[in-house]
Write an enzyme that holds these catalytic residues in place. Structure first.
Site, PDB file in Angstrom:
ATOM      1  N   ARG A   1       7.059   0.004  11.039  1.00 58.95           N
ATOM      2  CA  ARG A   1       5.955   0.919  10.792  1.00 58.95           C
ATOM      3  C   ARG A   1       4.775   0.598  11.700  1.00 58.95           C
ATOM      4  O   ARG A   1       4.511  -0.565  11.992  1.00 58.95           O
ATOM      5  CB  ARG A   1       5.483   0.798   9.326  1.00 58.95           C
ATOM      6  CG  ARG A   1       4.548   1.924   8.825  1.00 58.95           C
ATOM      7  CD  ARG A   1       3.059   1.593   8.967  1.00 58.95           C
ATOM      8  NE  ARG A   1       2.256   2.757   8.617  1.00 58.95           N
ATOM      9  CZ  ARG A   1       1.629   2.911   7.472  1.00 58.95           C
ATOM     10  NH1 ARG A   1       1.702   1.972   6.553  1.00 58.95           N
ATOM     11  NH2 ARG A   1       0.906   3.995   7.237  1.00 58.95           N
TER      12      ARG A   1
ATOM     13  N   HIS B   1      12.271  47.384  22.830  1.00 63.44           N
ATOM     14  CA  HIS B   1      11.308  47.205  23.938  1.00 63.44           C
ATOM     15  C   HIS B   1      10.005  47.954  23.651  1.00 63.44           C
ATOM     16  O   HIS B   1       9.251  48.267  24.563  1.00 63.44           O
ATOM     17  CB  HIS B   1      11.896  47.673  25.271  1.00 63.44           C
ATOM     18  CG  HIS B   1      13.278  47.180  25.531  1.00 63.44           C
ATOM     19  ND1 HIS B   1      13.543  45.960  26.110  1.00 63.44           N
ATOM     20  CD2 HIS B   1      14.486  47.730  25.247  1.00 63.44           C
ATOM     21  CE1 HIS B   1      14.850  45.793  26.195  1.00 63.44           C
ATOM     22  NE2 HIS B   1      15.445  46.845  25.663  1.00 63.44           N
TER      23      HIS B   1
ATOM     24  N   SER C   1     -15.106  48.274  11.156  1.00 58.30           N
ATOM     25  CA  SER C   1     -15.809  47.901  12.379  1.00 58.30           C
ATOM     26  C   SER C   1     -17.296  48.126  12.175  1.00 58.30           C
ATOM     27  O   SER C   1     -17.713  49.128  11.580  1.00 58.30           O
ATOM     28  CB  SER C   1     -15.306  48.736  13.567  1.00 58.30           C
ATOM     29  OG  SER C   1     -16.173  48.598  14.681  1.00 58.30           O
TER      30      SER C   1
ATOM     31  N   SER D   1       0.817  -1.217   0.000  1.00 61.50           N
ATOM     32  CA  SER D   1       0.000   0.000   0.000  1.00 61.50           C
ATOM     33  C   SER D   1       0.847   1.261   0.000  1.00 61.50           C
ATOM     34  O   SER D   1       0.500   2.267  -0.624  1.00 61.50           O
ATOM     35  CB  SER D   1      -0.933   0.014   1.210  1.00 61.50           C
ATOM     36  OG  SER D   1      -1.842  -1.069   1.154  1.00 61.50           O
TER      37      SER D   1
END
Length: 483
Positions: free
Chosen positions: A328, A158, A288, A111
């Site tokens: 797997r 900052h 808005s 697969s």
């Protein structure tokens, strides 16, 4: 159900596809792309097996070639409900329309031959969709940086006013991260290999049996199919699947891109609050529902929102790779069906949106100039002291004078809400009479930006423009956002 009946609105639809993603990226992870690729992989396998001597006829190959696209998805779904196995469901569905080829479809394969190889093709093609989009973002932002290379603006550390930089130099900080992302995506794309033809646990035992112990033919089969799929190399060793570390590598670079975009768009949102820079705003756009004056940075906010999702998705392949047992386990499958497509879809969306932003960024130099005027007198105090010393003054006496006047001006700004009047105080103090004629030149913002313009020019020339060369033919695409 008739079109427009609303049935599609009766179940959850991922907004990544229904609301945001491009058609090409949505198709890249679609069922049609996936299952037609499975059929092509079965065709490649049959062709290569035939070329190497297995008893496969031209008629069988031709029959498979003529039915690559006509998938009966209803039949496939019925088969999967019966068999509880998606690959075998599509083997049966393909065999139904290819009765002559039915005996040799999926011959010797497991697969993961179609599953994993298809995933690798989708990852490769996903990167090929993203890279030109990233290049266009870099191109638009480079043009912006060049245009505003010498426009002084307040720097912030900052998020407090700091030494001046330029609008273009700040854009180069964004560009530097994007160029790193470009190199990371290119590397991840080029590192991808094909799983190839490896069998159930990666040993190629079934193919060795098919070719009666001929190791060279098995290796040639792997090479041929890899080449047909458009890959230069296949992984030399695999378990049943290719290593899930590959998924980590792919999604890590996308998560890193997400961090870059989040930082850029956060900066744009902060600058929009200062009214120094704005993203494009449509003529009839509403910011808005309650406050009609607002111009919200909704594109940048969307990028930040989706970038957080993109950064979070990388935890999935990390955990998946960590818990794969031995050759797997199947607990990777359902997770990967979500995390792999969503990462690429999300990256696609934020790049398209960021391109739209960078194509229409609006700069307000007068607002920037006003902000500089408010802060520059404080920043110029050292220059004023040096000018006074050159005029014969005492450095310590001048420092004390400036200190007192600066604190008085700061009190006006902070306690009274007034403008910074330090310059007026300096001009009114007889002590500074020797340098009054120099104040305009001392306070010229362009004397505070150092080598920023030169840095922009060199950076764009040496590190930005060269990475765009491979994508020059794809630069003209513009982005119009539907939402």
């Amino acid at each position: 159900m008739q079109a427009g009946s609303g049935e599609e609105f009766m179940k959850y639809r991922s907004p990544l596809v229904s609301r945001y993603a491009s058609k090409e990226m949505a198709y890249n992870f679609s069922d049609r792309k996936k299952f037609t690729t499975w059929r092509r992989l079965w065709l490649y396998l049959a062709k290569a097996e035939k070329e190497l001597g297995l008893s496969i006829t031209d008629a069988q190959v031709s029959e498979m070639e003529s039915h690559l696209e006509d998938i009966d998805f209803v039949m496939a779904a019925e088969e999967e409900r019966k068999l509880r196995h998606d690959v075998m469901a599509h083997v049966h569905t393909f065999a139904h329309c290819c009765p002559t080829a039915a005996p040799i479809i999926h011959l010797g394969a497991t697969s993961c031959y179609v599953g994993d190889n298809t995933d690798l093709i989708m990852l490769r093609d996903g990167f090929d969709i993203l890279l030109p989009k990233l290049a266009r973002v870099i191109d638009r932002l480079a043009n912006f940086a060049e245009k505003y290379a010498d426009l002084p603006t307040l720097g912030f550390t900052h998020y407090q006013p700091a030494q001046l930089t330029t609008v273009g130099k700040r854009a180069c900080l964004w560009l530097q991260d994007l160029v790193m992302d470009m190199r990371n995506l290119q590397r991840a794309r080029e590192d991808l290999r094909f799983r190839g033809v490896k069998g159930t646990t990666g040993t190629q035992a079934s193919f060795l049996q098919l070719f009666q112990g001929d190791h060279e033919k098995v290796e040639e089969l792997d090479r041929k199919v890899t080449e047909m799929a458009g890959f230069k190399k296949s992984y030399l060793v695999t378990g049943q699947t290719y290593s899930r570390k590959v998924d980590i590598d792919s999604l890590c670079v996308l998560a890193s891109l997400g961090a870059t975009v989040h930082k850029i768009c956060t900066d744009i949102r902060l600058l929009a609050n200062l009214k120094e820079i704005e993203e494009p705003f449509e003529k009839e756009q509403i910011g808005s529902s309650a406050m009609p004056y607002k111009r919200n940075p909704m594109r940048a906010e969307r990028c930040c929102s989706l970038a957080r999702h993109l950064m979070a998705l990388v935890s999935d392949p990390l955990q998946t790779a960590a818990v794969q047992w031995l050759e797997r386990t199947l607990d990777d499958s359902a997770n990967r069906r979500i995390s792999l497509p969503e990462s690429f879809l999300t990256a696609d969306i934020i790049l398209s949106t960021l391109q739209n932003i960078t194509e229409g960024l609006v700069v307000y130099p007068k607002v920037i100039e006003r902000h500089i005027r408010h802060e520059l007198p404080f920043m110029a105090t050292e220059n004023i002291i040096m000018a006074m010393v050159k005029a014969g003054g005492n450095r310590q006496d001048c420092h004390e004078k400036i200190r007192v006047l600066s604190q008085q001006a700061a009190a006006v700004v902070k306690q009274e809400g007034g403008d910074n009047d330090l310059l007026a105080r300096v001009q009114a103090d007889p002590y500074f009479t020797p340098i009054l004629g120099q104040l305009d030149s001392i306070l010229d913002p362009k004397t505070f930006i150092g080598r920023a313009p030169q840095q922009v020019t060199r950076f764009l020339s040496e590190e930005v423009r060269p990475v765009l060369e491979p994508y020059k033919s794809k630069m003209d695409v513009k982005i119009e956002l539907e939402l």
